[in-house]
Enzyme design. Sequence first.
Site, short mmCIF file in Angstrom:
data_model
loop_
_atom_site.label_atom_id
_atom_site.label_comp_id
_atom_site.label_asym_id
_atom_site.label_seq_id
_atom_site.Cartn_x
_atom_site.Cartn_y
_atom_site.Cartn_z
N HIS A 184 27.91 25.30 44.33
CA HIS A 184 26.74 24.43 44.40
C HIS A 184 26.80 23.55 45.65
CE1 HIS A 184 24.57 20.61 42.86
NE2 HIS A 184 23.67 21.46 43.31
CA CA Z 1 25.17 27.74 46.74
#
Ligand code: CA
Length: 393
Positions: A184
């Site tokens: 992320h």
């Molecule tokens: Ca990513």
Amino acid sequence: ESGITRPKGYNVSFHCNPDMEKHHFGMTHPMKPWRLTLSKSLIYSYGMSFAMDNYVSRAATYEELATFHSTDYLDFLGTVLPEPVPRDLENQNPDLKFNLGGSDCPLFDGLYDYCSMSAGGALDGARKLCSKQSDIAIAWGGGLHHAKKAEASGFCYINDIVVAILQLLRYYPRVLYIDIDVHHGDGVEEAFFSTDRVMTVSFHKYDPNNFFPGTGALDDNGPKSEHNPGAHHAVNVPLNDGITDEQYEWLFNSIIGRIVEKFRPGAIALQCGADSLAGDRLGRFNLQVQGHGACVEFCKKYNLPLILFGGGGYTPRNVARAWAYETSIAISCDDKISPTLPQHVPWRDQFRQDTLFPTLEQILGEPRVNRNSQKRLQDILQHVTEQLRFVQA
Ligand code: CA
Ligand code: V1P
Ligand code: ZN
């Protein structure tokens, strides 16, 4: 020999600094700056440098880094010295300042130089886009998306992406940030949480308890406080192990297509972390070089100023293949790159097979089980489509 020629009326700039590649995070650390040397070796062997403007990037200055980072943090980063003897094996030291010096973000020789060169390449690239000297800028040494204003995280100390986007925002009203690293892109997301001038989109493996950094759920879309213009401007695409090229391309094209239509960015910043490829030492997906590259191709079709960053990527031969292929996509009009590696590539043995596009069987033996149902992917697209109702250009 590759048939790559310089297209007229459209410029690609390539930003790197060989001094960056000499740094070492430590023997057992997965981040190997040497992967950049291997990538360039393949890129140059294909003859691609003749189709780009090649720049040795400078180190970003303290003032440039301070456009995002706190001066406390930069001052500390500039003065800490590596420990002569490793403290202990398991990162249990309770007084890590700014999260520096643990196993993820070790202190190594030349750390500040390494960080400022990474950011220098990204910033040079962004400036070339702003001055219209390039249409696509490539900074494979950048893409360090976890670094925070005053904290190192996940192998990232300086957030070159944020620094580069801040530069783009001087010239472009809206910038779209896309992150295809398997992790992320939390640092970039957080940096632009309160503005509607940057939309951040991260595709990643999501498992809050077992996969770093644990953030990036589907409904984490920016603080929903009433007067926050940045609300709804963070898009998260949480995925499970084993996603394939076909699924990823479908989801990527559908989501990015809708976002570009609605948000109408003036420039695109694409983080091309190569740890989303099959066979990555830290990654969990089944993406091949073709599927990873298809994301670059899709973004390129909008003919918007585009900056490509590196990022993760822990199996150097796969990293080199992906970034070489993506460099070829950036520079080529229609001519396709030869799928066979050039005859003479330095460190030829590193690549094992002589193809740019190894099959899943060649990479893994046995592909990972795909835990992404089509139904779940449709639900994700549905959520993003509904989220975009709150966004206006
Ligand atoms: Ca990513
Ligand atoms: O899982 C963790 C931390 C350590 N625990 C306290 C939680 N860290 C991960 C960090 C991954 C960073 C990815 C960076 C990027 O997105 C951008 C450049 O790709 C981690 C992992 C892992 N398997 O997730 N650290 C390490 N492995 C590690 C292994 C050996 C030595 C040092 C770090
Ligand atoms: Zn990563």
